[in-house]
Design an enzyme around this catalytic site. Structure first.
Site, short mmCIF file in Angstrom:
data_model
loop_
_atom_site.label_atom_id
_atom_site.label_comp_id
_atom_site.label_asym_id
_atom_site.label_seq_id
_atom_site.Cartn_x
_atom_site.Cartn_y
_atom_site.Cartn_z
N THR A 10 40.58 27.04 40.05
CA THR A 10 39.59 25.98 40.29
C THR A 10 38.15 26.46 40.11
O THR A 10 37.22 25.69 40.28
CB THR A 10 39.73 25.42 41.73
OG1 THR A 10 39.67 26.53 42.63
CG2 THR A 10 41.03 24.67 41.91
N GLN A 12 34.87 28.25 37.88
CA GLN A 12 34.27 27.95 36.58
C GLN A 12 35.16 28.45 35.43
O GLN A 12 35.56 27.67 34.55
CB GLN A 12 32.89 28.62 36.47
CG GLN A 12 32.32 28.59 35.07
CD GLN A 12 31.06 29.43 34.90
OE1 GLN A 12 29.97 28.90 34.88
NE2 GLN A 12 31.20 30.74 34.78
N ASP A 51 47.05 31.54 48.54
CA ASP A 51 45.71 32.09 48.70
C ASP A 51 45.74 33.59 48.41
O ASP A 51 46.60 34.30 48.94
CB ASP A 51 45.28 31.82 50.16
CG ASP A 51 43.80 32.03 50.37
OD1 ASP A 51 43.22 32.90 49.68
OD2 ASP A 51 43.23 31.33 51.23
N LEU A 74 41.67 35.81 37.97
CA LEU A 74 40.26 35.40 37.97
C LEU A 74 39.76 35.10 39.37
O LEU A 74 38.57 34.88 39.57
CB LEU A 74 40.09 34.12 37.12
CG LEU A 74 39.91 34.27 35.62
CD1 LEU A 74 40.92 35.20 35.00
CD2 LEU A 74 39.98 32.91 34.95
N SER A 123 33.85 42.90 36.58
CA SER A 123 32.47 42.45 36.57
C SER A 123 31.53 43.62 36.31
O SER A 123 31.81 44.76 36.70
CB SER A 123 32.15 41.85 37.94
OG SER A 123 30.77 41.85 38.17
N GLU A 125 29.15 44.28 37.89
CA GLU A 125 28.75 44.80 39.21
C GLU A 125 29.46 46.12 39.54
O GLU A 125 29.05 46.83 40.44
CB GLU A 125 29.03 43.78 40.30
CG GLU A 125 28.06 42.62 40.32
CD GLU A 125 26.68 42.98 40.87
OE1 GLU A 125 26.59 43.86 41.74
OE2 GLU A 125 25.70 42.39 40.39
N TYR A 147 31.01 43.33 46.63
CA TYR A 147 31.63 42.64 45.49
C TYR A 147 31.99 43.64 44.39
O TYR A 147 33.11 43.68 43.89
CB TYR A 147 30.64 41.60 44.95
CG TYR A 147 31.12 40.81 43.77
CD1 TYR A 147 31.80 39.61 43.94
CD2 TYR A 147 30.88 41.25 42.47
CE1 TYR A 147 32.23 38.86 42.84
CE2 TYR A 147 31.31 40.52 41.37
CZ TYR A 147 31.98 39.33 41.57
OH TYR A 147 32.40 38.60 40.48
N HIS A 176 28.10 35.07 33.27
CA HIS A 176 28.42 34.03 32.29
C HIS A 176 28.37 32.70 33.00
O HIS A 176 28.90 32.53 34.08
CB HIS A 176 29.76 34.30 31.62
CG HIS A 176 30.85 34.66 32.57
ND1 HIS A 176 30.91 35.87 33.23
CD2 HIS A 176 31.92 33.95 32.99
CE1 HIS A 176 31.96 35.88 34.00
NE2 HIS A 176 32.60 34.74 33.89
N PHE A 185 24.39 30.24 42.25
CA PHE A 185 23.99 31.18 41.21
C PHE A 185 22.62 30.81 40.67
O PHE A 185 22.26 29.64 40.59
CB PHE A 185 25.02 31.19 40.07
CG PHE A 185 26.30 31.87 40.47
CD1 PHE A 185 26.49 33.22 40.23
CD2 PHE A 185 27.29 31.16 41.12
CE1 PHE A 185 27.66 33.85 40.62
CE2 PHE A 185 28.46 31.79 41.51
CZ PHE A 185 28.65 33.13 41.27
N ARG A 214 19.24 40.36 33.68
CA ARG A 214 20.67 40.15 33.52
C ARG A 214 20.98 39.79 32.08
O ARG A 214 20.11 39.32 31.34
CB ARG A 214 21.16 38.99 34.41
CG ARG A 214 21.17 39.29 35.90
CD ARG A 214 22.32 40.19 36.27
NE ARG A 214 22.43 40.38 37.72
CZ ARG A 214 21.66 41.20 38.44
NH1 ARG A 214 20.72 41.90 37.86
NH2 ARG A 214 21.84 41.31 39.74
#
Ligand code: GDP
Length: 317
Positions: A10, A12, A51, A74, A123, A125, A147, A176, A185, A214
């Site tokens: 669900t 992006q 979950d 994802l 990521s 990150e 994260y 992205h 964001f 970024r």
């Protein structure tokens, strides 16, 4: 018919990915959290209310039951900002859940002889405050946020599974964006607020660090890289990025330019409360490997990305 299982269906990227796989004719299964069941879901998606933060056995049993050809991980805590609020939950849903899925994928192969091709959405990150720019697949993994640390755990788990002979690929995704980005964001916050200012619905844009740089790309292009990576002959790690860095300030200027406002400085305010405990100052990726091995390339420029996001905002009179 091939079967795909998508966590974070669900989000992006999950939305764009599920739509693409369904259009290709795959049987697509998605993990959806109970609180997201009420929202719009792509027609044809087989929904599983599981979950990533729930019991390991539920996750493993789902992989076992679906026995997908392609497994896209994802899901997770969706933003760096959110991860500071709950580091333990972040480690669980963005980190160890990937290890549970990888282990379940390995057992499917043991049981059926069929490979589950695993893709981890990692990521930029994971690189933290990188000592070099641009970063590539050999840049040291040294996260500076909960994260990044959780994503690094999943990324390393993929490397270990691959060394054991599994088909496990990690795509190191740079920022992205799309009109589907939540307003937490900075891209969507800026494009939404600028469109609101142009419509006379807002007066000011309040931001944190304007100097952060970024590498912002178009989300459906990044989903395309994921699909190419999963279907490539060999599993590997891939940096997925445009290779171009822009500051938050550039983004603000581009958004205001789109609505015809050039004298935007008086409309922008910096709130120190929006600065982060640690914030990588320059993340920019070198996607040479993805370009050469996967034939991937970004299709949308920075200016076009900002324009599309501003144009997608609608304020009814
Ligand atoms: P991230 O790179 O995944 O954390 O994506 P974000 O869109 O949340 O943040 C991108 C950059 O924008 C970071 O360096 C933030 O510090 C910076 N930034 C500046 N002002 C804001 C703001 O008001 N909200 C957010 N989310 N980020 C901001």
């Amino acid at each position: 018919m091939s079967t795909a299982l998508v966590t974070g269906a669900t989000g992006q990227d999950g939305g764009y990915l599920v739509e693409r796989l369904l259009a290709e004719g795959l049987e697509v299964h998605g993990l959806v959290r109970r609180e997201d069941l009420g929202g719009p879901l792509p027609e044809g998606l087989v929904v599983h209310e599981v979950d990533l933060g729930g019991p390991d056995d539920d996750l493993a049993a789902l992989v076992d039951r679906v026995a997908p050809d392609e497994l896209y991980n994802l899901g997770g805590v969706s933003s760096v900002a959110q991860s500071w609020a709950d580091p333990l939950l972040t480690t669980r849903v963005s980190g160890t859940a990937a290890l549970v899925l990888l282990e379940a994928a390995r057992r499917v192969r043991e049981r059926t002889g069929r490979e589950v091709r695993f893709l981890q959405a990692a990521s930029a990150e994971i690189f933290g405050e990188p000592p070099v720019a641009p970063q590539d697949e050999d840049t040291p993994v040294r996260p500076v946020s909960p994260y990044g640390a959780a994503k690094a755990l999943a990324h390393h788990g993929v490397g270990i599974a691959r060394a054991r002979g599994q088909f496990a690929t990690s795509v190191v995704l740079y920022n992205h964006e799309s009109p589907r980005r939540p307003r937490t964001f900075v891209t969507r916050k800026i494009t939404h607020t600028v469109a609101a200012i142009a419509a006379g619905r807002a007066e000011r844009l309040v931001l944190g660090n304007l100097d952060a740089r970024r590498d912002w790309g178009w989300a459906p292009d990044y989903v395309d890289a994921m699909v190419r990576a999963v279907r490539h002959d060999e599993p590997a790690d891939y940096v997925v990025a445009t290779g171009e860095a822009h500051t938050v300030r550039d983004l603000v200027a581009a958004a205001f330019a789109r609505v015809g406002i050039t004298d935007w400085e008086p409309l922008v305010e910096v709130d120190p409360a929006l600065l982060r405990p640690a914030d990588p100052s320059l993340l920019v990726g070198d996607a040479t490997r993805a370009r050469t091995r996967l034939g991937w390339a970004p299709s949308v420029t920075f200016t076009e990305l900002v324009a599309r996001m501003v144009d997608a905002e609608r304020f009814d009179a």
